[in-house]
Scaffold this active site. Structure first.
Site, PDB file in Angstrom:
ATOM      1  N   HIS A   1      16.313 -37.482 -13.970  1.00 38.73           N
ATOM      2  CA  HIS A   1      16.461 -38.548 -14.725  1.00 38.73           C
ATOM      3  C   HIS A   1      16.675 -38.306 -16.075  1.00 38.73           C
ATOM      4  O   HIS A   1      17.608 -38.939 -16.701  1.00 38.73           O
ATOM      5  CB  HIS A   1      15.040 -39.409 -14.640  1.00 38.73           C
ATOM      6  CG  HIS A   1      14.934 -40.659 -15.364  1.00 38.73           C
ATOM      7  ND1 HIS A   1      14.835 -40.673 -16.675  1.00 38.73           N
ATOM      8  CD2 HIS A   1      14.970 -42.087 -14.965  1.00 38.73           C
ATOM      9  CE1 HIS A   1      14.761 -42.056 -17.060  1.00 38.73           C
ATOM     10  NE2 HIS A   1      14.799 -42.720 -16.096  1.00 38.73           N
TER      11      HIS A   1
ATOM     12  N   ASP B   1      12.089 -37.337 -22.343  1.00 37.45           N
ATOM     13  CA  ASP B   1      12.470 -37.742 -21.325  1.00 37.45           C
ATOM     14  C   ASP B   1      11.688 -36.811 -20.121  1.00 37.45           C
ATOM     15  O   ASP B   1      10.709 -36.197 -20.665  1.00 37.45           O
ATOM     16  CB  ASP B   1      14.060 -37.847 -20.656  1.00 37.45           C
ATOM     17  CG  ASP B   1      14.294 -39.250 -19.719  1.00 37.45           C
ATOM     18  OD1 ASP B   1      13.486 -38.998 -18.700  1.00 37.45           O
ATOM     19  OD2 ASP B   1      15.029 -39.987 -19.999  1.00 37.45           O
TER      20      ASP B   1
ATOM     21  N   SER C   1      16.534 -47.719 -17.820  1.00 38.05           N
ATOM     22  CA  SER C   1      16.768 -46.201 -18.228  1.00 38.05           C
ATOM     23  C   SER C   1      18.474 -46.002 -18.276  1.00 38.05           C
ATOM     24  O   SER C   1      18.569 -44.879 -18.651  1.00 38.05           O
ATOM     25  CB  SER C   1      16.258 -45.658 -16.728  1.00 38.05           C
ATOM     26  OG  SER C   1      14.670 -45.685 -16.899  1.00 38.05           O
TER      27      SER C   1
END
Length: 623
Positions: A115, A50, A472
């Site tokens: 994120h 990620d 996500s």
């Protein structure tokens, strides 16, 4: 999903998750999993590709103040490139991370966007940023490896500088090689998530990355997840058939400034000439097709770049014997036409995609529109597990006590509007199941772009948790459930994991008849999946030998009753890893007093008549 992050914050009222996040937790029956089985992901490895991780967040530090992270591989940090066998980035070990925490050193590696930290918190955060662990992740005691493979652009905010974006797909096979080697080194059952991917490419399982995923699953014997993508809800796929000497016009509405990419795939046995018409009716072309599989016929038109490639030189290194016509349009908004003429046709079929073209923007096809086919290329791998995303709730209360909500992206129980759809370009089902990613709660780190939006930071979170949404969020939630399945049975193969998730997914009025191209096999049910994982151990309460145990649960003492006296009895105690903890023999009895002195949790007692070989295995819970 290099673009997924941008999507999440282009609509700032639709981001992150409660690792379990109360509505998602209840929706997938995780509460029942915890109450019945006391699972935590302990002894399982989660590997996340990620945007990195903020290892200083309390979610990733255990009760002794030590990191739960075995490795961070920051592929974007060049300082260690000369000292690691991969020649890219910097590797930080658990010992280095602990030393940095102990000394309060400047961060070794960061996730300035937020994120990757949120993703990891959803899958495996321990929730220790609040006293009540309200925001705990699905597998809160799992061991973590974080691989930073990309970062996203954002402007300066507060006192923090902005950041330009970076993504290099050639890093992905290297990341998988690192993950493969560390899984072998640590020797733990493992599950890997690559939380990136967007529409484009051959999307038929033959690209170099899709093949690398298949190789990874085969080599490690562990499951690999990639969400289907956030490209649903818009007319971003076109397909059709061209006959010999036929001319067609594929119309593109470019409604946004910046670049839009048109990516078309067709058989190497065919030849198309290409022209492009601008919104002002100026036509460029026709340009002839490359004359063989190793040829290119590219054109530079200033704000339009045409890349026409034979099957052996297209950008994705696919093995499907298809040509690629990629056109980047960065000029004025308006309607463009890609004009194709079939000059040599043996097949004639084509698939084309647009990127960016999502539910919230105005780039789309106006002709030859075909629904579906919006999953990302990585999700088209043959061995990958691909979750989509649906809505469980659209409301939260922010850190200032203000109620927030999302509108226009689906109601409770419905598919999230942006969740990508099947099939793959070679006609396979590209979605395994869907999980509730709308909205979830996840770890937020200080001074990140995520954390800078106070209306996304959650009430009673100490400023350490906020909302996460989209695929996500659904993908790491699914990853955490798989980690719990592997805690139950570390020997589950990737195909067994996939089969269990298919077989145990729920159907309702929204999913309709399954499997289908939007819902896969239905909605994730963690309790049913965990029960199936236990069943895979061979545990049965209906074997030939009759035996009962009470009380069950018990604090320590159990009584086992067998209807008839047996001369030789063997009793084995197993933990959830299938390991024998103790073996006891009894003679000429039908009643046994049995004690379990270990920690609270789930155990299995196998009772065997040694003379007849009849046996029975019973689940017992020690409080």
């Amino acid at each position: 999903m290099k673009k997924i992050l941008i999507v999440c914050f282009a609509f700032l009222l639709s981001i992150p998750f409660y690792g379990q996040g109360i509505p998602p937790r209840e929706e997938v029956n995780l509460d029942e999993v915890y109450s019945q089985y006391n699972l935590s992901g302990e002894g399982v490895l989660v590997v996340i590709l990620d945007r990195g991780i903020d290892y200083r967040h309390p979610d990733f530090i255990d009760e002794n103040g030590n990191t739960r992270i075995a490795y961070i591989y920051d592929m974007l940090d060049p300082t260690g490139a000369g000292s690691n066998p991969y020649g890219i980035g910097t590797i930080f070990t658990q010992a280095q991370i602990d030393a940095a925490l102990d000394n309060n050193d400047p961060p070794l590696s960061t996730d300035r966007y937020g994120h990757g930290t949120a993703t990891t918190g959803i899958a495996a955060g321990n929730g220790s940023g609040t006293a009540g662990l309200e925001f705990q992740g699905v597998a809160p005691k799992a061991t973590i490896i974080s691989i930073k493979i990309t970062h996203d652009p954002f402007p300066a905010f507060g006192s923090e500088p902005g950041q330009s974006g970076f993504f290099d797909p050639s890093y992905l096979p290297v990341a998988m090689q690192f993950a493969e080697e560390k899984i072998a080194e640590l020797g733990l059952p493992a599950v890997t998530l690559m939380n990136i991917g967007s529409i484009g490419g051959p999307t038929d399982g033959t690209s170099n990355i899709a093949r690398a995923i298949d190789d990874f699953v085969t080599n490690t014997g562990t499951p690999f997840l990639c969400g289907v993508g956030d490209d649903g809800g818009n007319d971003n796929h076109a397909s059709g058939t061209i006959s010999s000497s036929q001319t067609i016009e594929i119309e593109i509405q470019k409604g946004e400034t910046g670049n839009v990419r048109f990516d078309l795939w067709y058989s190497e046995d065919d030849r198309f000439t290409v022209s492009i018409e601008r919104p002002n009716n100026t036509v460029h072309g026709p340009f002839t097709a490359p004359n063989g599989p190793n040829a290119s016929a590219d054109q530079n038109l200033g704000d339009i770049q045409i890349y026409h490639r034979g099957a052996n030189v297209e950008f994705w290194q696919a093995t499907s014997n298809r040509r690629e016509l990629m056109i980047d349009i960065s000029g004025a908004t308006g309607t463009y036409k890609v004009i194709l003429e079939g000059t040599q046709i043996n097949n004639g079929g084509f698939h084309a995609t647009l990127n960016p073209s999502t539910y919230y923007n105005n780039n789309k096809f106006l002709t030859f529109v075909t629904s579906g086919y919006s999953i990302n290329d990585y999700a088209s791998s043959n061995l990958v597990i691909t979750p989509g995303d649906y809505v469980v709730q659209n409301e939260w209360i922010d850190i200032n006590g203000i109620p927030r909500d999302i509108t226009g992206q689906g109601e409770a129980g419905e598919l999230w509007i942006g969740s990508s759809s099947s099939p793959t370009q070679d006609g396979r089902l590209g979605i395994d199941f869907v999980a509730p990613g709308e909205v979830c709660h996840a770890a937020y780190a200080d001074n990140t772009y995520y954390e800078s939006f106070s209306f996304n930071v959650l009430q009673n979170s100490n400023g350490l948790y906020g909302i996460q949404n989209a695929v996500s969020a659904a993908a790491p939630l699914s990853m955490g459930v798989i980690a719990l399945m592997l805690e139950v049975n570390p020997n589950l193969t990737p195909q067994q994991v996939k089969n269990i998730l298919h077989d145990t997914s729920r159907q309702d009025a929204n999913t309709g008849t399954v499997p289908n191209d939007t819902w896969g096999y239905g909605k994730l049910d963690a309790l049913a999946a965990i029960n199936a994982a236990y069943a895979s151990l061979g545990v049965s309460e209906n074997n030939s030998l009759e035996a009962t145990i009470f009380p069950n649960p018990s604090n320590r003492e159990f009584t086992m009753v067998i209807p008839n006296t047996i001369s030789k009895i063997k009793v084995e105690l197993y933990n959830t890893l299938g390991q024998v903890l103790q073996t006891t023999y009894y003679e000429s009895t039908n009643s046994i007093n049995y004690s379990i002195d270990g920690a609270s949790g789930l155990y299995f007692l196998k009772v065997m008549n040694e003379e007849t070989n009849l046996q029975k295995t019973i689940k017992v819970i020690k409080n």
